[in-house]
Design a protein around this motif. Structure first.
Motif, PDB file in Angstrom:
ATOM      1  N   ASN A  46      -8.202   0.397   0.365  1.00 27.29           N
ATOM      2  CA  ASN A  46      -8.929   0.293   1.621  1.00 27.29           C
ATOM      3  C   ASN A  46      -9.827   1.524   1.765  1.00 27.29           C
ATOM      4  O   ASN A  46      -9.358   2.642   1.815  1.00 27.29           O
ATOM      5  N   GLN A  47     -11.123   1.314   1.846  1.00 26.60           N
ATOM      6  CA  GLN A  47     -12.078   2.408   1.936  1.00 26.60           C
ATOM      7  C   GLN A  47     -12.305   2.873   3.365  1.00 26.60           C
ATOM      8  O   GLN A  47     -12.963   3.869   3.590  1.00 26.60           O
ATOM      9  N   ASN A  48     -11.781   2.161   4.345  1.00 23.17           N
ATOM     10  CA  ASN A  48     -11.955   2.516   5.744  1.00 23.17           C
ATOM     11  C   ASN A  48     -10.919   3.572   6.110  1.00 23.17           C
ATOM     12  O   ASN A  48      -9.767   3.268   6.374  1.00 23.17           O
ATOM     13  N   LYS A  49     -11.317   4.821   6.143  1.00 28.13           N
ATOM     14  CA  LYS A  49     -10.387   5.915   6.454  1.00 28.13           C
ATOM     15  C   LYS A  49     -10.179   6.089   7.951  1.00 28.13           C
ATOM     16  O   LYS A  49      -9.368   6.887   8.373  1.00 28.13           O
ATOM     17  N   GLN A  51       3.291   2.470   9.758  1.00 21.11           N
ATOM     18  CA  GLN A  51       2.731   3.734  10.233  1.00 21.11           C
ATOM     19  C   GLN A  51       1.226   3.555  10.241  1.00 21.11           C
ATOM     20  O   GLN A  51       0.642   3.178   9.211  1.00 21.11           O
ATOM     21  N   ILE A  52       0.604   3.813  11.369  1.00 18.85           N
ATOM     22  CA  ILE A  52      -0.822   3.554  11.529  1.00 18.85           C
ATOM     23  C   ILE A  52      -1.552   4.835  11.890  1.00 18.85           C
ATOM     24  O   ILE A  52      -1.080   5.614  12.724  1.00 18.85           O
ATOM     25  N   HIS A  53      -2.690   5.027  11.249  1.00 17.07           N
ATOM     26  CA  HIS A  53      -3.625   6.091  11.627  1.00 17.07           C
ATOM     27  C   HIS A  53      -4.904   5.386  12.049  1.00 17.07           C
ATOM     28  O   HIS A  53      -5.507   4.657  11.259  1.00 17.07           O
TER      29      HIS A  53
END
Length: 135
Positions: free
Chosen positions: A3-6, A59-61
């Motif tokens: 996933n490239q969406n940081k 766990q979500i950022h």
């Protein structure tokens, strides 16, 4: 492909059983899940009954979240394949205790369900917290 969406990163931290790659992708997509908080609010205090098949802790950022950019969400999958989610810490503590006990009883074939409900908060007048019990 990673996933490239940081700005938004979601990881499966723990699951109650081994998940296939497809199940890992599906459980991280919570857009089609029932929000336990919303469902309880709409039920006017009537408990929700969930026949738990398995669960995962995510766990979500999320850079766009306020005030906390890092948080946990539990996703419960019922025997019909429906997903239920909440980030309620009171619920997650009680749910983890229940699941730890129930997993110790693997030879137990007695059917059980999870009753999810709100209780009045002692810390915040006029607010409920979410908890659960075995029925």
């Amino acid at each position: 492909m990673a996933n490239q969406n940081k700005d938004y990163i979601c990881e499966v931290v723990r699951a109650s059983r081994e998940l296939s790659p497809k199940e890992r992708v599906k459980i991280k997509d919570t857009q089609d899940a029932h929000s336990i908080t919303s469902e309880l609010a709409a039920s006017n205090g009537v408990a929700i009954i969930i026949d738990v098949d398995y669960y995962a802790l995510l766990q979500i950022h999320n850079e766009k979240a306020t005030p906390n950019k890092d948080y946990s969400v539990v996703v419960i999958v019922d025997h019909n394949g429906e997903k239920w989610t909440t980030g309620s810490e009171s619920f997650m503590r009680q749910f983890e205790d229940i699941m730890d006990e129930m997993s110790d009883l693997e030879d137990n074939t007695e059917p059980w369900s999870l009753k999810v409900y709100g209780r009045p908060s002692k810390n915040f007048t006029g607010r409920d917290f979410i908890t659960c019990s075995v029925i």
